[in-house]
Design a protein around this motif. Structure first.
Motif, short mmCIF file in Angstrom:
data_model
loop_
_atom_site.label_atom_id
_atom_site.label_comp_id
_atom_site.label_asym_id
_atom_site.label_seq_id
_atom_site.Cartn_x
_atom_site.Cartn_y
_atom_site.Cartn_z
N ASP A 185 39.29 43.58 42.72
CA ASP A 185 39.89 43.15 41.47
C ASP A 185 40.97 42.11 41.78
O ASP A 185 41.95 42.43 42.46
CB ASP A 185 40.50 44.41 40.81
CG ASP A 185 41.16 44.14 39.48
OD1 ASP A 185 41.67 43.03 39.28
OD2 ASP A 185 41.17 45.05 38.66
N GLN A 189 32.67 48.26 34.93
CA GLN A 189 32.46 48.10 33.49
C GLN A 189 33.03 46.79 32.99
O GLN A 189 32.67 46.30 31.93
CB GLN A 189 33.13 49.24 32.74
CG GLN A 189 32.52 50.58 33.02
CD GLN A 189 33.27 51.67 32.25
OE1 GLN A 189 33.27 51.69 31.02
NE2 GLN A 189 33.93 52.54 32.96
N TRP A 190 33.95 46.24 33.75
CA TRP A 190 34.61 45.01 33.30
C TRP A 190 34.39 43.92 34.33
O TRP A 190 34.78 44.05 35.48
CB TRP A 190 36.09 45.27 33.08
CG TRP A 190 36.30 46.35 32.09
CD1 TRP A 190 36.20 46.25 30.73
CD2 TRP A 190 36.61 47.72 32.36
NE1 TRP A 190 36.42 47.47 30.15
CE2 TRP A 190 36.68 48.39 31.12
CE3 TRP A 190 36.83 48.44 33.54
CZ2 TRP A 190 36.97 49.74 31.03
CZ3 TRP A 190 37.11 49.79 33.44
CH2 TRP A 190 37.19 50.44 32.20
N LYS A 191 33.73 42.89 33.88
CA LYS A 191 33.53 41.76 34.77
C LYS A 191 33.64 40.46 33.99
O LYS A 191 33.50 40.43 32.77
CB LYS A 191 32.21 41.85 35.51
CG LYS A 191 31.02 42.20 34.66
CD LYS A 191 29.83 42.52 35.57
CE LYS A 191 28.83 43.39 34.83
NZ LYS A 191 27.72 43.81 35.70
N SER A 192 33.86 39.39 34.73
CA SER A 192 34.04 38.10 34.10
C SER A 192 33.49 37.03 35.02
O SER A 192 33.64 37.11 36.24
CB SER A 192 35.53 37.88 33.86
OG SER A 192 35.73 36.63 33.21
N TYR A 226 35.16 41.25 39.30
CA TYR A 226 35.10 42.63 38.78
C TYR A 226 36.50 43.18 38.63
O TYR A 226 37.39 42.89 39.44
CB TYR A 226 34.29 43.50 39.72
CG TYR A 226 32.86 43.01 39.87
CD1 TYR A 226 31.87 43.49 39.03
CD2 TYR A 226 32.53 42.05 40.82
CE1 TYR A 226 30.56 43.03 39.14
CE2 TYR A 226 31.23 41.58 40.94
CZ TYR A 226 30.25 42.07 40.10
OH TYR A 226 28.97 41.61 40.21
N PHE A 227 36.65 44.02 37.61
CA PHE A 227 37.98 44.55 37.30
C PHE A 227 37.95 46.06 37.12
O PHE A 227 36.95 46.62 36.71
CB PHE A 227 38.51 43.88 36.02
CG PHE A 227 38.45 42.38 36.12
CD1 PHE A 227 39.45 41.69 36.75
CD2 PHE A 227 37.35 41.70 35.64
CE1 PHE A 227 39.38 40.32 36.89
CE2 PHE A 227 37.25 40.32 35.77
CZ PHE A 227 38.28 39.63 36.40
N PRO A 275 40.18 47.10 31.50
CA PRO A 275 40.11 45.99 30.55
C PRO A 275 41.36 45.11 30.56
O PRO A 275 41.29 43.92 30.32
CB PRO A 275 39.91 46.66 29.18
CG PRO A 275 40.22 48.10 29.39
CD PRO A 275 40.00 48.40 30.84
N LYS A 307 40.99 42.53 33.29
CA LYS A 307 40.06 41.50 32.87
C LYS A 307 40.74 40.52 31.91
O LYS A 307 40.63 39.31 32.04
CB LYS A 307 38.86 42.15 32.19
CG LYS A 307 37.81 41.16 31.72
CD LYS A 307 36.62 41.93 31.13
CE LYS A 307 35.47 41.01 30.76
NZ LYS A 307 35.63 40.36 29.46
N GLU A 363 41.33 36.51 32.50
CA GLU A 363 40.74 35.50 31.61
C GLU A 363 41.81 34.63 30.96
O GLU A 363 41.55 33.50 30.59
CB GLU A 363 39.87 36.19 30.56
CG GLU A 363 38.59 36.73 31.21
CD GLU A 363 37.68 37.45 30.23
OE1 GLU A 363 38.14 37.81 29.13
OE2 GLU A 363 36.51 37.66 30.57
#
Ligand SMILES: [Zn+2]
Length: 58
Positions: free
Chosen positions: A4, A17-20, A28-29, A32, A35, A39
């Motif tokens: 992360d 579950q959290w990616k960007s 990957y994070f 939330p 993330k 962003e």
């Protein structure tokens, strides 16, 4: 394992579950919030934090 970029935690790509995606790379994070932080200002996290060498703004 991915890392992360916001908090430095290990994140398993398979269960994340959290990616960007940024500039063609997937990050990957663990949460939330991480993330969202990424962003908001990806460059900040990709260059290892507090580098004040960014002169590009008007
Ligand atoms: Zn995190």
């Amino acid at each position: 394992m991915a890392v992360d970029p916001v908090c430095g935690m290990d994140v398993d790509e398979k269960t994340a579950q959290w990616k960007s995606e940024y500039k063609g790379k997937t990050y990957y994070f663990c949460a939330p919030g991480c993330k969202a932080s990424f962003e908001k200002d990806p460059e900040k996290y990709l260059h290892g934090g507090d580098h004040h060498e960014h002169h590009g703004h008007h």
